[in-house]
Design a protein around this motif. Sequence first.
Motif, mmCIF file in Angstrom:
data_model
loop_
_atom_site.group_PDB
_atom_site.id
_atom_site.type_symbol
_atom_site.label_atom_id
_atom_site.label_comp_id
_atom_site.label_asym_id
_atom_site.label_seq_id
_atom_site.Cartn_x
_atom_site.Cartn_y
_atom_site.Cartn_z
ATOM 1 N N VAL A 81 -21.261 107.889 16.312
ATOM 2 C CA VAL A 81 -22.447 107.029 16.402
ATOM 3 C C VAL A 81 -23.410 107.547 17.456
ATOM 4 O O VAL A 81 -24.627 107.621 17.243
ATOM 5 N N CYS A 107 -9.339 106.683 16.544
ATOM 6 C CA CYS A 107 -10.328 106.276 15.533
ATOM 7 C C CYS A 107 -11.555 105.652 16.191
ATOM 8 O O CYS A 107 -12.694 105.940 15.812
ATOM 9 N N ALA A 108 -11.293 104.804 17.184
ATOM 10 C CA ALA A 108 -12.410 104.152 17.872
ATOM 11 C C ALA A 108 -13.251 105.163 18.642
ATOM 12 O O ALA A 108 -14.490 105.116 18.633
ATOM 13 N N ARG A 132 -15.261 107.278 16.195
ATOM 14 C CA ARG A 132 -16.372 106.511 15.647
ATOM 15 C C ARG A 132 -17.492 106.373 16.657
ATOM 16 O O ARG A 132 -18.674 106.569 16.344
ATOM 17 N N ARG A 133 -17.121 106.072 17.916
ATOM 18 C CA ARG A 133 -18.137 105.920 18.962
ATOM 19 C C ARG A 133 -18.875 107.241 19.199
ATOM 20 O O ARG A 133 -20.111 107.264 19.344
ATOM 21 N N PHE A 176 -16.079 107.262 9.683
ATOM 22 C CA PHE A 176 -15.260 106.916 10.853
ATOM 23 C C PHE A 176 -15.180 105.396 11.028
ATOM 24 O O PHE A 176 -14.145 104.895 11.479
ATOM 25 N N GLN A 177 -16.239 104.685 10.706
ATOM 26 C CA GLN A 177 -16.182 103.230 10.790
ATOM 27 C C GLN A 177 -15.177 102.665 9.793
ATOM 28 O O GLN A 177 -14.393 101.774 10.131
ATOM 29 N N MET A 178 -15.194 103.201 8.577
ATOM 30 C CA MET A 178 -14.233 102.744 7.569
ATOM 31 C C MET A 178 -12.805 103.073 7.981
ATOM 32 O O MET A 178 -11.888 102.272 7.778
ATOM 33 N N VAL A 190 -20.783 108.758 10.090
ATOM 34 C CA VAL A 190 -20.611 107.521 10.858
ATOM 35 C C VAL A 190 -19.904 106.464 10.009
ATOM 36 O O VAL A 190 -18.963 105.798 10.472
ATOM 37 N N GLU A 191 -20.334 106.314 8.780
ATOM 38 C CA GLU A 191 -19.708 105.322 7.901
ATOM 39 C C GLU A 191 -18.242 105.661 7.636
ATOM 40 O O GLU A 191 -17.403 104.754 7.559
ATOM 41 N N GLU A 249 -11.665 103.393 11.073
ATOM 42 C CA GLU A 249 -11.275 102.500 12.170
ATOM 43 C C GLU A 249 -10.908 101.120 11.638
ATOM 44 O O GLU A 249 -9.894 100.528 12.045
ATOM 45 N N VAL A 250 -11.719 100.594 10.734
ATOM 46 C CA VAL A 250 -11.434 99.275 10.161
ATOM 47 C C VAL A 250 -10.120 99.293 9.378
ATOM 48 O O VAL A 250 -9.301 98.378 9.489
#
Length: 432
Positions: free
Chosen positions: A135, A127-128, A131-132, A95-97, A92-93, A99-100
């Motif tokens: 999560v 990416c979004a 990430r979703r 994919f969040q990184m 999760v971290e 996306e950012v």
Amino acid sequence: PSRLVFASPGCPSSLPPRTGWLHRLAMDSLIGKFGKHMDNFRTTRKLLHKSGSGLQPVEVSDLSEEEVRLRNEFEWQTGLTEALASYSKSVVEAFQMLEVAHRRLLDAGIIDTGLDADSVQALARGCAQARRLAVDKANALREPIDQRRVRLAKCRENVKGFDIAWAEFKHYDDKMAVLKQEYQDALKQGGQGKCEKFAAFSEAQAVDRNKAKKREAEIVASEARAQAEKSLRSVAAAHDMLCNTAQDVFFNTAEAVQRLSSASAAGAPPAKALEAPKGEGALTSQALTSKELRAPPMPQPIAPAALSKAAAEEVEEQPSIERSLTPGYAKSLLSAPNLMSPLCQSYFKKYDSNSDGVLDLYEALAVVEDLQECLEIPPADRPNEQQVGILIARYGGQEHPNCLSAEQFKEFFKFALQATLATRSNAAAVAA
């Protein structure tokens, strides 16, 4: 003892002559026993000091083969469960990184470097979405993993309880051998001093006390052993469930990566048709377009009597609607509820990627993009995430905020289809 004066050869005794030898014998025996007790106390302290808990750890030789197997299974499940929890969090971290980082590239103007804007935006959406999805999958697996960790912690407490109880029993068992030897030594010394009857009295009492403590410790250890074995068997019975959870974690990550790859590939510029080789074996089929590859599976249509002749002829020309929608067929769907309903079900099933019974923002956005692509709407005229989010809020309910159920999706899809046709008509009018 320091206040007593003992008689010795050549020295006068302070005790009466007829009782001096008896007192000397009694005091010598007392001092000797006191010294032995001090030695035993030091020995016990050394035994208790050998382990951090004050007791000897359980050795493999003290366990049966089944207990060893169950403990190995327990350690394996504990290690894998902790690794799965850490892995899900790390995915999760990651994919969040990603996306950012991609958003920062967009803000920094990466499109101005000559990259295709559609491809860059598609990768951002990918990416979004990834990430979703990561999560959602991690949240779905958090509860079973946490429950397993609680079960494993309880099992560890039971196993530790047995280890402590068994170590205490072993302590009294080892001490028994020492006390029996002291008893024999006291009997021997008392026989030499002709007071065998009273010489080993305290040693015999120590043996009896230790025997009672040993018996009590044995009962406690037996009960703790049964409880620990029960917990270990319960953990071992969940072996297959843990394997399934591990497989879910693995395939969820693969699905998120695939979502990222599919989204970026869908936004890539259309590939050029391959040049057919000359001569024998030349290619005669046309290259598939990305629109045809992305067409969703749809049920076989049945032209209703209410359809116009032109619409019915168009439907007859399409024996299978597993291909892209056409403007004429899309208009026919709006006036034919019996065709619209199964089509909505097909779209909903295809884009409900996590099979949770609802479409989130990114899944609904993928549906809209598919419609726009099929009806050849230019990328610049297509709705963005914010606009699709407004539509979801309009047609969604309170039960699943920012999501669409299967029933709500029908109205959403109908409006999206009408809006897409209207966009196409406006673009054609401007071009004319």
